[in-house]
Design a protein around this motif. Sequence first.
Motif, short mmCIF file in Angstrom:
data_model
loop_
_atom_site.label_atom_id
_atom_site.label_comp_id
_atom_site.label_asym_id
_atom_site.label_seq_id
_atom_site.Cartn_x
_atom_site.Cartn_y
_atom_site.Cartn_z
N HIS A 31 15.60 5.20 3.07
CA HIS A 31 14.19 5.54 3.21
C HIS A 31 13.73 5.72 4.65
CE1 HIS A 31 13.33 5.30 -1.02
NE2 HIS A 31 13.89 4.11 -1.10
N LEU A 32 14.13 4.84 5.55
CA LEU A 32 13.62 4.93 6.92
C LEU A 32 14.04 6.23 7.60
CD1 LEU A 32 13.96 1.24 8.13
CD2 LEU A 32 11.84 2.55 7.89
N ARG A 33 15.27 6.63 7.41
CA ARG A 33 15.71 7.88 8.06
C ARG A 33 14.99 9.09 7.46
NH1 ARG A 33 21.74 9.55 5.95
NH2 ARG A 33 21.50 9.01 3.76
N GLU A 34 14.64 9.01 6.17
CA GLU A 34 13.91 10.12 5.57
C GLU A 34 12.44 10.12 6.02
OE1 GLU A 34 15.67 12.22 4.40
OE2 GLU A 34 17.43 11.26 3.53
N ILE A 35 11.82 8.95 6.12
CA ILE A 35 10.44 8.89 6.62
C ILE A 35 10.38 9.44 8.04
CG2 ILE A 35 8.60 7.31 7.34
CD1 ILE A 35 9.35 5.53 4.97
N ARG A 36 11.37 9.10 8.85
CA ARG A 36 11.41 9.60 10.23
C ARG A 36 11.47 11.13 10.26
NH1 ARG A 36 15.72 6.87 11.93
NH2 ARG A 36 17.10 8.60 11.44
N ASP A 37 12.11 11.72 9.26
CA ASP A 37 12.27 13.18 9.21
C ASP A 37 11.17 13.87 8.42
OD1 ASP A 37 14.51 12.86 10.74
OD2 ASP A 37 15.94 13.20 9.12
N LEU A 38 10.17 13.11 7.94
CA LEU A 38 9.06 13.68 7.18
C LEU A 38 7.73 13.31 7.83
CD1 LEU A 38 10.30 12.81 3.56
CD2 LEU A 38 10.15 15.10 4.54
N PRO A 39 7.57 13.62 9.13
CA PRO A 39 6.36 13.16 9.83
C PRO A 39 5.08 13.78 9.31
CG PRO A 39 7.57 14.74 11.18
CD PRO A 39 8.45 14.42 10.01
N HIS A 40 5.16 14.94 8.66
CA HIS A 40 3.96 15.57 8.13
C HIS A 40 3.57 15.02 6.76
CE1 HIS A 40 4.15 18.31 11.46
NE2 HIS A 40 5.35 18.72 11.11
N ALA A 41 4.48 14.26 6.13
CA ALA A 41 4.21 13.72 4.80
C ALA A 41 3.84 12.25 4.83
CB ALA A 41 5.41 13.93 3.89
N LEU A 42 4.57 11.46 5.63
CA LEU A 42 4.40 10.01 5.61
C LEU A 42 4.38 9.46 7.04
CD1 LEU A 42 7.03 9.19 2.84
CD2 LEU A 42 4.55 9.10 2.55
N ARG A 43 3.62 8.39 7.21
CA ARG A 43 3.61 7.67 8.50
C ARG A 43 3.79 6.19 8.20
NH1 ARG A 43 -0.27 4.89 11.26
NH2 ARG A 43 -1.98 5.62 9.91
N LEU A 44 4.78 5.56 8.84
CA LEU A 44 5.02 4.14 8.61
C LEU A 44 4.00 3.34 9.41
CD1 LEU A 44 6.91 2.19 7.11
CD2 LEU A 44 8.23 1.99 9.22
N ALA A 45 2.99 2.86 8.71
CA ALA A 45 1.91 2.13 9.36
C ALA A 45 2.22 0.64 9.49
CB ALA A 45 0.61 2.32 8.58
N ALA A 341 7.60 14.29 -2.59
CA ALA A 341 6.85 14.46 -3.83
C ALA A 341 5.82 13.34 -4.00
CB ALA A 341 7.80 14.49 -5.02
N TRP A 342 6.19 12.13 -3.61
CA TRP A 342 5.26 11.00 -3.70
C TRP A 342 4.05 11.23 -2.79
CZ3 TRP A 342 5.47 6.01 -0.54
CH2 TRP A 342 4.61 5.04 -1.08
N ALA A 343 4.31 11.68 -1.56
CA ALA A 343 3.21 11.95 -0.64
C ALA A 343 2.28 13.03 -1.22
CB ALA A 343 3.76 12.38 0.72
N ARG A 344 2.85 14.08 -1.80
CA ARG A 344 2.02 15.13 -2.40
C ARG A 344 1.18 14.58 -3.54
NH1 ARG A 344 6.68 18.25 -1.69
NH2 ARG A 344 7.24 17.97 -3.89
N SER A 345 1.78 13.73 -4.37
CA SER A 345 1.06 13.18 -5.52
C SER A 345 -0.12 12.33 -5.08
CB SER A 345 2.01 12.37 -6.41
OG SER A 345 2.33 11.12 -5.82
N LEU A 346 -0.03 11.71 -3.92
CA LEU A 346 -1.10 10.86 -3.42
C LEU A 346 -2.17 11.66 -2.69
CD1 LEU A 346 1.08 7.96 -1.96
CD2 LEU A 346 -0.23 7.92 -4.10
N ARG A 347 -1.78 12.80 -2.13
CA ARG A 347 -2.65 13.52 -1.21
C ARG A 347 -3.31 14.74 -1.81
NH1 ARG A 347 1.12 14.39 2.55
NH2 ARG A 347 1.50 16.48 1.77
N GLU A 348 -2.63 15.40 -2.77
CA GLU A 348 -3.09 16.69 -3.24
C GLU A 348 -3.61 16.62 -4.67
OE1 GLU A 348 0.09 19.46 -2.77
OE2 GLU A 348 0.43 18.95 -0.66
N PRO A 349 -4.82 17.08 -4.92
CA PRO A 349 -5.33 17.11 -6.30
C PRO A 349 -4.44 17.98 -7.19
CG PRO A 349 -7.08 17.53 -4.69
CD PRO A 349 -5.80 17.57 -3.94
#
Length: 375
Positions: A31-45, A341-349
């Motif tokens: 997960h961490l390496r994928e989050i790092r490569d998906l900066p427009h979808a997820l941000r590790l807060a 896909a998870w980020a889209r489900s949370l962000r996009e109607p």
Amino acid sequence: MDMDAGMSSPLPGGPVPVVLIGAGKVAHAAHLREIRDLPHALRLAAVVETDPVHIDAVRAAGFPDAVICATPAAAVRAGARAALVCTPWWTHRDVVLACLEAGLPVLCEKPVSLDPAEIDELIAAEAKAGVPVAAGYMKRHDPVVARFVEHCRDRLPGARRIVVDIQDPNAPHQVAHLMPYAPPPFGPQPPPAEQALRRALGPAAGPARREAYARGLGGSLIHQVNIVHAILAGGGRELSGRLLHADLWAAGAGVGVRWRPDGELVVDATHLRLPGHRRYRETLEFTAEGSVATLSLPSPFARDESATLRIDTWDADSALATRRTFTAEPGHTGFRRQLAAWARSLREPGAPALPGLAEVRRDTRAVREAALRLV
């Protein structure tokens, strides 16, 4: 995909701020390496973790600004708006409940739970909180797997057999090259896991059944049971209640199950732990009248390989046969596509929801029944 409807209102645009709960093996290997490569979808807060070695590894992995928190509620105060749960499976019930109490949508690694009573409790808590719990069935997000499911659904009236065969090292060398510290050794279930397994299976289930349930059935084959259920969805066929037999051999290293959803179709699933093997191998084969579809999947942690699907069809009258082969771009793993896909489900109607607790309950019912019938 047959997925639960999303329950929360979409988040604003931009990357979704998430809290990672549990920074252990699967977090670092996937997960961490994928989050790092998906900066427009997820941000590790934020990160909920107590092990200082794991915390330092998160910092070194490229997340120096993530706030270290003690609880999901503290992560919300740090700015998190969704939770990625990567703690050991026997902790999921308590962690997910805490996330729901804090109002956090959840993506929980599999198995979400191996106890049907816990799953029902989570379903009730999800409905009360009004935010969704998604299950980490990352294989369902591979486009080659999706094409396999679509082909099988189209051919389901003539289906005769679905076969799953997994050869799994299930050993530290699978992920050692992806870890910033030595991965944990393969060993017996810790006491809290044993207690959870006793609750899930009842007092009559001995050590061999508990181990097979935790690893071969609930830890691995539950992924493929979910794929089979996706194929059967809406067709009136079920695995639960249609079990023919379940076998255990090689001192518990091998487990095999056979279901018969109806008089026309048999489903066979086998998991073998082979620590001497260097590579993970997984094959699903769907046989129907006039067609065989063979899906080969690499290790879920591999970035340099991709799934391959071969579909063979033939016409008995003309004696003509065709073979189509499908692959996906290497590097875009199921973990990456799942997080996107998870980020889209949370962000996009209107974005598709991910597989949820209803699917978890159906899958767990089938593998638990098999665990109770192992011979």
